[in-house]
Structures are given as C-alpha cells and as structure tokens.
Design an enzyme around this catalytic site. Sequence first.
Site, PDB file in Angstrom:
ATOM      1  N   HIS A 215       0.784  -1.216   0.000  1.00  0.00           N
ATOM      2  CA  HIS A 215      -0.013   0.055   0.187  1.00  0.00           C
ATOM      3  C   HIS A 215       0.851   1.263  -0.111  1.00  0.00           C
ATOM      4  O   HIS A 215       0.370   2.391  -0.309  1.00  0.00           O
ATOM      5  CB  HIS A 215      -0.948  -0.025   1.256  1.00  0.00           C
ATOM      6  N   ASP A 245       0.026  -7.527   1.110  1.00  0.00           N
ATOM      7  CA  ASP A 245       0.306  -6.193   1.241  1.00  0.00           C
ATOM      8  C   ASP A 245       1.847  -6.063   1.029  1.00  0.00           C
ATOM      9  O   ASP A 245       2.642  -6.013   2.284  1.00  0.00           O
ATOM     10  CB  ASP A 245      -0.237  -5.630   2.403  1.00  0.00           C
ATOM     11  N   GLY A 324       3.217   5.802   9.331  1.00  0.00           N
ATOM     12  CA  GLY A 324       4.820   5.906   9.013  1.00  0.00           C
ATOM     13  C   GLY A 324       5.474   4.569   9.284  1.00  0.00           C
ATOM     14  O   GLY A 324       6.677   4.449   8.620  1.00  0.00           O
ATOM     15  N   SER A 326       4.396   1.730   8.418  1.00  0.00           N
ATOM     16  CA  SER A 326       4.070   0.887   7.332  1.00  0.00           C
ATOM     17  C   SER A 326       5.253   0.157   6.510  1.00  0.00           C
ATOM     18  O   SER A 326       6.257   0.994   6.144  1.00  0.00           O
ATOM     19  CB  SER A 326       3.197   1.452   6.369  1.00  0.00           C
ATOM     20  N   SER A 342       1.823  -3.931   7.973  1.00  0.00           N
ATOM     21  CA  SER A 342       0.856  -3.548   6.969  1.00  0.00           C
ATOM     22  C   SER A 342      -0.214  -2.651   7.529  1.00  0.00           C
ATOM     23  O   SER A 342      -0.157  -1.169   7.073  1.00  0.00           O
ATOM     24  CB  SER A 342       0.081  -4.896   6.560  1.00  0.00           C
TER      25      SER A 342
END
Length: 459
Positions: A215, A245, A324, A326, A342
């Site tokens: 993402h 993801d 942030g 992620s 994720s």
Amino acid sequence: MSHKRIPKRKAAIAAGSVVALGAAALLLPHANASQDGSADGAAAAPKTLKAGDASDLASRLAGMLGDAFGGSYYDGDSRQLVVNVVPGDNNNVIVQAKAAGAKVREVHNSWSELQDGASTLKSEATIAGTSWSIDPRTNKLLVTADSTVTGAEWDKLESTVRSLGTGMATLKKSAGTFKPFVSGGDAIFAGGSRCSLGFNVTAGDGSPAFLTAGHCTLGGNEWSDTQGGEPIATVDQSTFPGDGDFALVKYDDPATQAPSEVDLGNQTVQITEAAEATVGQEVFRMGSTTGLADGQVLGLDATVNYPEGTVTGLIQTNVCAEPGDSGGSLFTQDGLAIGLTSGGSGDCTVGGETFFQPVTTALEAVGATLGGGAAGGGAGAGGEAGAGAGEEAGAGAGAGEGAGDGAGAGEGAGAGEEAGAGQGAGAGQGAGAGEEAGAGAGQDAGQGVGDESGLTESR
C-alpha cells in the site's frame, strides 16, 4: 552511484551497557534440548524449542496429522510447541504428535474447519473495518470490528458469527479504526507518502532491492531517502489490496550495498533467513515513526477489510504501530525475518491490533531472496542507521525535533537532518531513517524491552 556512508561517531560499549542482540540470544536455552535430559530424548516428553524450530515442527505436524490438525502455538514460558489435535476415533494421531516432541491438546475444531469458517465470513461479512484470524490458543476464529462498524453492518457481522456455530468464533470491538499505517514525513518517501523499509533482499535478476508494504506504493513508483530528494529506488512489483500487502522496490544503482540486517541504532540484528510466524512467538517491530516495539503473534491467516479493500494471508499481533511504520520489519531476536508492517488500529500509547505481511509469502511472490546474498553496509535496513533506526536518538526520545524543522512522531523525534530521515539517511545512503537520529530506536533513548533481551524500545 554506490551508496556508502561513514558514521559520524563510533560508540564504545562500556561494561554493563546494553549487550548486543546476538549476545542476548545466548541467554536462551539451547534448542531441541530434551526436557528430562535423557540420552534418548524420551519420546513422550515435549521438547524445549526455540520459536523458529517450533515453527518448523508445526509445519511438519500439520502435514502429518492431516484432518486431525487443529493448529498450534508456541508457549514461550515452557518453550514448547502446543499442537491442537482433534482425536476422533483414532488416538494414534495423539501418539504421533507426542512422539514428534509436541505438547498435545485435544480440541473440537480442526484447522480446515476454522478455515471454512473464515471463508464464510469472507463471503457473508466482508465489511470495511473488520478482520478475522485463526487463534489456535482458543481454537477459534478471532473476529474484530473497529469503531466504524455500527448499525446494520454490526448486526450482519454478529449474525454471521452466530451462524458459524457455538465454539467456532469470538467477536470483539476495537476502539480504533483499521487503516494502513502510511503517512507523510520521513524514512522512505514517494510523493507525499512516508513509509518504512522492511528488509533488503536480492531480486531474481541479482540486483539489490528491498521489501516494503504494497500500500506504500500507492504514493508513487519512485522512492527517495529524503523528502523531496532524488529518487534512489523504483517499484518493481506491488500487491495491495488482495492476496497480501507487499512490494519489491529495486535500487536504481546496481552497485548499492544492501546488507541483510536491521539497524537499531546502537546495535544491528543480522537477518539470516525468512521464517513462518508461530502464534505465541515473541517478535520485534522496527518502524520509522515509533522505532522499536515488541509483542507476540496472536493469529495467522488473518483477513483485514481496509477501506481500500480486503487483504488476506496476514499475521495478527499485539505489537503497536503508527502511521509511517508501514512496511517496517517484523523480526525475531535470533535474526529471523517474519513480516512487513501492514496496518491496524490504535497506536503506541493505547495499543491495538496490528497486521503484518508474511515475508516468506512476499519473497515467493516476487522471486527475491533474503539472507547472506546481500553484502556490505549502507542501504536499507542496515549500516549504522536502518529503516527507522538512528544512531543518536529514536522516535519519541532523542535529539532533534519533528519532521523537517519542527514536528514528528513525538517530542525529540521524527524526520529531520539530525533526527529522522534527514540528509544522508533513508533507504539509500544513510539507510532508512537518519544518520544521526532516526525515527527509530536510538542509542541514547528508549525503554528496555525485557530484562535480558538486549533490545531497547522507543515510544
């Protein structure tokens, strides 16, 4: 150009200071030691195991027990693998599991039945703000709804859970909102998005690359190590939403050194290989906003219905994370790569649910390898400052203020030249989030993560 960085200081580790992670691992009991200490291993006695070895045993037992397998989890206190068995009319499966070294627990639901229940939820209750995963400790599906699921949607979810039958699932409410943990600020950048580098890998064509969350790539295909800086890496493959993801991002300079390690600021964790997660396993997460955090794996094969779409095959944990973080790395104390951050709900103040992309699945999908193939020090999650880890200070504790000139993930942290993904930092030359102070776990800051882990935790 080859990304290479000279650290601005070298810290001598004084006697009595935090020990290196590898040394801390020596405090753990030796894997595969027989509980009773007998020479033949006493076939009926459960073995004491490291979490990674327990994961291997769980995989073997799943194949061996077939329909009688009801999942498994790691008991960190006893250091044993607990395997759920549906005995039926054949008690031989219990004998087999005990002989393999597991602690056996008889349960009602088989793994395949729990997966069927998850399929029903997918077809009948795919509602934004919901998630479900298999929790082998309760031998049930753990179904969670965030604060946005109300009214008719809540009634539909509750009705679907009831339809699965008694003893098949538990339903709970989360105070937060499920969302991918992406934001604008520091670490690795694309457009207005900020994420964290997960693990350096070698792509199928032999070029240096790294894994992050899929993402994150919605923000753009070209990634920089400083906000508004020149791109240093380009997205090669990406999946989100759907069956995962994750993304493979290749460094633009084929000479980029991309070590297989995660830098915590005052120590590095050598990443030796990717491994499957085991429920009950202790894990650590590194991210560019909150630095280092720890917790346990709670569930496997999780499905999360984000506003952007449904993502399947994730790991559920109680490790905190914030926007942030992620794409950041989820790993074990002994250097196993487990997952990529994720999303989830909550934050590192109140906690919440968090979900991670399994690294093993991502590597297989993109055709990359992780481990000893990448050498050197400087880019990605290595060198002196990793994806989210700085040398001088961490997110929420350290030197410098904020993202850019003033604000960030907490007082004394974030992104900037001296604290965060500033000059000479990031997923390239400085590797992640800052040369002097990362948005991660700092050398001079953080709370201890346990008495003997050798890790520090930044909030």
